[in-house]
Write a protein that holds these residues in place. Structure first.
Motif, PDB file in Angstrom:
ATOM      1  N   ASP A   1      -2.461   4.901   9.118  1.00  0.00           N
ATOM      2  CA  ASP A   1      -1.432   5.858   9.755  1.00  0.00           C
ATOM      3  C   ASP A   1      -0.471   6.228   8.618  1.00  0.00           C
ATOM      4  N   PHE A   2      -1.094   6.249   7.243  1.00  0.00           N
ATOM      5  CA  PHE A   2      -0.615   6.423   5.636  1.00  0.00           C
ATOM      6  C   PHE A   2      -0.408   8.083   6.426  1.00  0.00           C
ATOM      7  N   LYS A   3      -0.431   9.438   6.855  1.00  0.00           N
ATOM      8  CA  LYS A   3      -1.008  11.072   6.610  1.00  0.00           C
ATOM      9  C   LYS A   3       0.626  11.001   7.210  1.00  0.00           C
ATOM     10  N   ILE A   4       1.107  10.097   8.365  1.00  0.00           N
ATOM     11  CA  ILE A   4       1.977  10.233   9.056  1.00  0.00           C
ATOM     12  C   ILE A   4       3.381  10.335   8.520  1.00  0.00           C
ATOM     13  N   ILE A   5       2.621   9.478   6.728  1.00  0.00           N
ATOM     14  CA  ILE A   5       4.014   9.100   6.551  1.00  0.00           C
ATOM     15  C   ILE A   5       4.629  10.411   5.411  1.00  0.00           C
ATOM     16  N   ASN A   6       3.250  11.009   4.574  1.00  0.00           N
ATOM     17  CA  ASN A   6       3.343  11.935   3.964  1.00  0.00           C
ATOM     18  C   ASN A   6       3.623  13.081   4.396  1.00  0.00           C
ATOM     19  N   ASP A   7       3.269  13.333   5.712  1.00  0.00           N
ATOM     20  CA  ASP A   7       3.469  14.532   6.467  1.00  0.00           C
ATOM     21  C   ASP A   7       5.342  14.864   6.764  1.00  0.00           C
ATOM     22  N   THR A   8       6.143  13.250   7.029  1.00  0.00           N
ATOM     23  CA  THR A   8       7.371  13.582   7.826  1.00  0.00           C
ATOM     24  C   THR A   8       7.651  13.434   6.369  1.00  0.00           C
ATOM     25  N   LEU A   9       8.332  12.580   5.730  1.00  0.00           N
ATOM     26  CA  LEU A   9       9.206  11.911   4.774  1.00  0.00           C
ATOM     27  C   LEU A   9       8.072  12.626   3.353  1.00  0.00           C
ATOM     28  N   GLY A  10       6.932  13.102   2.649  1.00  0.00           N
ATOM     29  CA  GLY A  10       6.767  13.448   1.807  1.00  0.00           C
ATOM     30  C   GLY A  10       5.813  13.065   0.880  1.00  0.00           C
ATOM     31  N   HIS A  11       5.017  13.651   0.189  1.00  0.00           N
ATOM     32  CA  HIS A  11       4.020  12.672  -1.103  1.00  0.00           C
ATOM     33  C   HIS A  11       4.555  11.753  -2.032  1.00  0.00           C
ATOM     34  N   HIS A  12       5.600  12.271  -2.352  1.00  0.00           N
ATOM     35  CA  HIS A  12       6.899  11.538  -3.046  1.00  0.00           C
ATOM     36  C   HIS A  12       7.460  10.129  -2.808  1.00  0.00           C
ATOM     37  N   VAL A  13       7.436  10.497  -1.351  1.00  0.00           N
ATOM     38  CA  VAL A  13       7.484   8.960  -0.691  1.00  0.00           C
ATOM     39  C   VAL A  13       6.612   7.468  -0.856  1.00  0.00           C
ATOM     40  N   GLY A  14       5.440   8.682   0.055  1.00  0.00           N
ATOM     41  CA  GLY A  14       3.762   8.098   0.101  1.00  0.00           C
ATOM     42  C   GLY A  14       3.362   7.482  -1.536  1.00  0.00           C
ATOM     43  N   ASP A  15       3.761   8.698  -2.547  1.00  0.00           N
ATOM     44  CA  ASP A  15       3.638   7.540  -3.402  1.00  0.00           C
ATOM     45  C   ASP A  15       4.388   6.622  -4.209  1.00  0.00           C
ATOM     46  N   ARG A  16       5.515   6.296  -3.700  1.00  0.00           N
ATOM     47  CA  ARG A  16       5.837   4.974  -3.646  1.00  0.00           C
ATOM     48  C   ARG A  16       5.058   4.313  -2.735  1.00  0.00           C
ATOM     49  N   VAL A  17       4.878   3.889  -1.655  1.00  0.00           N
ATOM     50  CA  VAL A  17       4.295   3.280  -1.073  1.00  0.00           C
ATOM     51  C   VAL A  17       3.244   3.221  -1.166  1.00  0.00           C
ATOM     52  N   LEU A  18       2.117   3.715  -1.923  1.00  0.00           N
ATOM     53  CA  LEU A  18       0.720   3.871  -2.828  1.00  0.00           C
ATOM     54  C   LEU A  18       1.340   2.434  -3.768  1.00  0.00           C
ATOM     55  N   VAL A  19       2.186   2.321  -4.571  1.00  0.00           N
ATOM     56  CA  VAL A  19       2.399   1.767  -5.781  1.00  0.00           C
ATOM     57  C   VAL A  19       2.632   0.570  -5.433  1.00  0.00           C
ATOM     58  N   THR A  20       3.822   0.806  -4.685  1.00  0.00           N
ATOM     59  CA  THR A  20       3.932  -0.866  -3.544  1.00  0.00           C
ATOM     60  C   THR A  20       2.827  -1.328  -3.258  1.00  0.00           C
ATOM     61  N   THR A  21       2.042  -0.876  -2.668  1.00  0.00           N
ATOM     62  CA  THR A  21       0.474  -1.276  -2.422  1.00  0.00           C
ATOM     63  C   THR A  21       0.064  -1.828  -3.402  1.00  0.00           C
ATOM     64  N   ALA A  22      -0.608  -1.522  -4.217  1.00  0.00           N
ATOM     65  CA  ALA A  22      -0.907  -1.075  -5.666  1.00  0.00           C
ATOM     66  C   ALA A  22      -1.044  -2.825  -6.031  1.00  0.00           C
ATOM     67  N   GLU A  23       0.743  -2.926  -5.754  1.00  0.00           N
ATOM     68  CA  GLU A  23       1.382  -4.335  -6.591  1.00  0.00           C
ATOM     69  C   GLU A  23       1.174  -5.542  -5.547  1.00  0.00           C
ATOM     70  N   ARG A  24       1.228  -5.136  -4.442  1.00  0.00           N
ATOM     71  CA  ARG A  24       0.842  -5.948  -3.370  1.00  0.00           C
ATOM     72  C   ARG A  24      -0.060  -6.366  -3.299  1.00  0.00           C
ATOM     73  N   LEU A  25      -1.477  -5.791  -3.545  1.00  0.00           N
ATOM     74  CA  LEU A  25      -2.776  -6.293  -3.508  1.00  0.00           C
ATOM     75  C   LEU A  25      -2.990  -7.072  -5.268  1.00  0.00           C
ATOM     76  N   HIS A  26      -2.720  -6.668  -5.688  1.00  0.00           N
ATOM     77  CA  HIS A  26      -2.859  -7.508  -6.916  1.00  0.00           C
ATOM     78  C   HIS A  26      -2.225  -8.722  -7.379  1.00  0.00           C
ATOM     79  N   GLY A  27      -0.777  -8.846  -6.444  1.00  0.00           N
ATOM     80  CA  GLY A  27      -0.507 -10.420  -6.414  1.00  0.00           C
ATOM     81  C   GLY A  27      -1.451 -11.524  -4.971  1.00  0.00           C
ATOM     82  N   CYS A  28      -2.627 -11.139  -4.472  1.00  0.00           N
ATOM     83  CA  CYS A  28      -2.476 -11.328  -3.056  1.00  0.00           C
ATOM     84  C   CYS A  28      -4.396 -12.245  -4.288  1.00  0.00           C
TER      85      CYS A  28
END
Length: 617
Positions: free
Chosen positions: A497-524
């Motif tokens: 459901d990532f598309k919902i975040i981009n459509d409702t809150l904007g791509h800049h919020v979606g980009d921040r979510v993607l960056v956080t996701t990348a950091e958490r993946l690195h930690g795993c």
């Protein structure tokens, strides 16, 4: 063409001397004095009455000129020291001649021309002051240059001794003991004086300029001749005696004036003049000795046969001297050209942006160009004798040992590493080098730029993770592993459901979510061995090397749990879940594992969001 910046200014000096009012006045005095004594119009008492006052006047001119040079703002310490001594000497001469003038005024006969005891004391004291300055003047020569100095000095002193014997001592042989002793003392003083002047001229850092030095030599030589005339011509020909004393005094008075003119000329038009690497003074002394010998022989008489031998010897000597001086001039030209080439080479080395290092067979640095300071922070002398290998990064030592062209890291003085591009040339067989020449240029910035370009070409611009290109390259690398027993795990990760975040809150919020996701993946995953990639949009993938099915499944569960934790972006608390597919197998089947992990990921999405699925289970 090389600009002619080092031309000598000597051709300008004679004209400057002729235009100087002081030198013009002294020249006029000399001409009038020569005419006065050579063709006397007055009687002998008048000549004698004016003799000592004229000497006093010339002493005053000598003292004033020496004082002027002593206080000249452009004079060096050596020059000041010598001309201070000359000022004191001239003052003593003035007092002595003044005393003699007072005593002679009461006796206007030939005996009034002969120096009294008081006069001699002042003259000897006056000569001793500059003589001490000459004898204590340091010799600026070492090694073979010092040997050359002593040989040249010996030539000049031998010639001076011959003159003194011929014109001063030989004439008093058999005379009264007092006269012999007096002339002997004066001869010794003259010989010491000649040595002092020779030392100043040949020893380096002379306190007088070339023309002034020549005038001083002529004055001293004529003074020695005048002393020889003393006692012999005073009674026989008083006018000749007075003339023989007058001319050297005028010349000596002109010496400081010439020095001042030359120093002023150098101060107003400073130009670096090249000093000859040889001196003509010894050869001039040899020729002067020949000339004096011929004069003596002409007076004493020789046979026609003897004259032929003497003239033949003189001509042979002249030819030999001419040939030797020609060789000296040729050598001087070669030395000047060699010096220019050395200066040009040194300038190129000093201002070159590249670093040049020469190492011997043991790897010790025997030469480093000044560029090492700018490039590595070391002064050139700091590195002499140390090993080049000590500055190299351990990983780059083999490349440097191989020689030729190589690139490697060299330690900067501040502890950082600089990348250098090095071209090494073996010149151990060259006697002028005897080492390995390494020319290096700093490529640290270029290397960093290349690495940046490479990183940008293989990594995602937003998250910094490996992009699709690098991910597939790592898959290919894993597929090429020869060890069939080594297992590789591939995880396909897709955000729900990532598309919902981009459509409702904007791509800049979606980009921040993607960056956080990348950091958490690195930690795993395991740093350094595992690869996390963003394949595009909200699709991610992980490569686990040297793993097991259980470890791969545990990693997938950590990812699902970690990504379920809420993310706060601009005041919005967001819960992002991910579906993960896991496939594990031999590294040679890495491409097949990727497809299996992708299929397992879709199976997880169908079974429920925020879950994981293992391929084949």
């Amino acid at each position: 063409m090389v600009p002619r910046t080092g031309r000598r200014t000597a051709p300008r000096v004679p004209m400057a001397l002729l235009r100087d009012r002081g030198m013009q006045a002294l020249l006029a005095v000399a001409l009038l004095g020569v005419a006065w004594y050579a063709w006397p119009l007055a009687g002998l008492p008048v000549l004698i009455a004016g003799y000592w006052p004229i000497q006093v006047a010339l002493d005053v001119v000598l003292a004033a000129g020496s004082w002027r040079v002593w206080r000249h703002p452009a004079a060096s310490a050596t020059t000041r020291r010598f001309w201070r001594a000359m000022t004191i000497a001239a003052a003593l001469f003035t007092v002595g001649d003044l005393v003699q003038a007072v005593q002679s005024a009461r006796d206007l006969t030939v005996s009034g021309l002969v120096s009294g005891n008081v006069h001699l004391v002042f003259i000897v004291a006056g000569v001793s002051v500059p003589l001490w300055a000459m004898l204590t003047h340091p010799i600026r020569a070492t090694g073979r240059q010092r040997l050359v100095f002593w040989l040249d000095a010996a030539t000049v002193m031998t010639a001076a001794a011959g003159f003194i014997w011929s014109f001063m001592l030989s004439a008093v042989v058999g005379a009264a003991l007092s006269l012999v002793l007096l002339n002997g003392v004066l001869a010794a003083l003259m010989l010491i004086l000649f040595f002092g002047i020779t030392k100043l001229i040949l020893g380096g850092e002379a306190p007088f300029r070339p023309v002034a030095a020549g005038i001083a030599l002529v004055g001293v030589a004529l003074t020695a001749l005048g002393v020889g005339v003393d006692g012999l011509a005073a009674s026989a020909n008083p006018a000749v005696f007075m003339l023989s004393s007058f001319v050297p005094c005028v010349i000596m008075a002109a010496c400081p004036r010439a020095q001042a003119v030359e120093m002023g000329l150098a101060a107003t038009a400073p130009q670096r003049s090249r000093r000859r690497p040889f001196s003509l003074l010894p050869y001039a002394a040899a020729l002067a000795t020949y000339a004096a010998g011929l004069l003596s022989l002409a007076q004493d008489g020789l046979s026609v046969r003897s004259w032929g031998l003497v003239l033949g010897s003189l001509l042979v000597t002249l030819v030999v001297l001419g040939r030797q001086i020609t060789s000296f001039v040729d050598n001087a030209v070669l030395l000047r050209r060699l010096g220019e080439q050395e200066s040009r080479f040194r300038s190129l080395i000093e201002h070159s942006s590249d670093l040049t290092v020469i190492t011997d067979r043991q790897g010790r640095m025997t030469f480093t160009s000044p560029a090492v300071t700018r490039m590595l922070g070391y002064a050139p002398e700091e590195l002499l004798g140390s090993g080049l290998r000590d500055l190299l990064h351990p990983e780059d030592v083999p490349a440097a040992a191989a020689g030729g062209s190589w690139q490697g890291r060299v330690r900067h003085k501040d502890g950082s590493w600089r990348w250098l591009d090095v071209v090494a040339t073996d010149r151990h067989d060259d006697p002028s080098v005897r080492g390995l020449i390494s020319n290096a240029r700093d490529i640290t910035d270029a290397r960093a730029f290349q690495e940046q370009l490479h990183f940008e070409a293989t990594h995602d611009a937003l998250t910094g993770l490996a992009n699709r290109t690098l991910f597939h390259r790592r898959i290919a690398d894993a597929a090429g592993v020869a060890d069939a027993g080594a297992l590789t795990g591939v995880l396909a990760v897709d955000l729900d459901d990532f598309k919902i975040i981009n459509d409702t809150l904007g791509h800049h919020v979606g980009d921040r979510v993607l960056v956080t996701t990348a950091e958490r993946l690195h930690g795993c995953v395991r740093a350094g061995s595992d690869t996390v990639a963003r394949l595009g949009g909200d699709e991610f993938a992980v490569i686990l090397t040297g793993t097991t099915p259980a470890e791969a499944a545990a990693t997938a569960r950590r990812i699902v749990a970690t990504l379920t934790e809420p993310v706060t972006v601009e005041g919005h608390v967001l819960v992002v879940r991910a579906s993960v597919g896991v496939a594990t197998g031999p590294g040679g089947r890495a491409r097949t594992l990727l497809r299996a992990a992708d299929a397992a990921m879709y199976e997880a999405k169908r079974s429920g969001k925020g879950t994981m699925a293992v391929a084949g289970s």
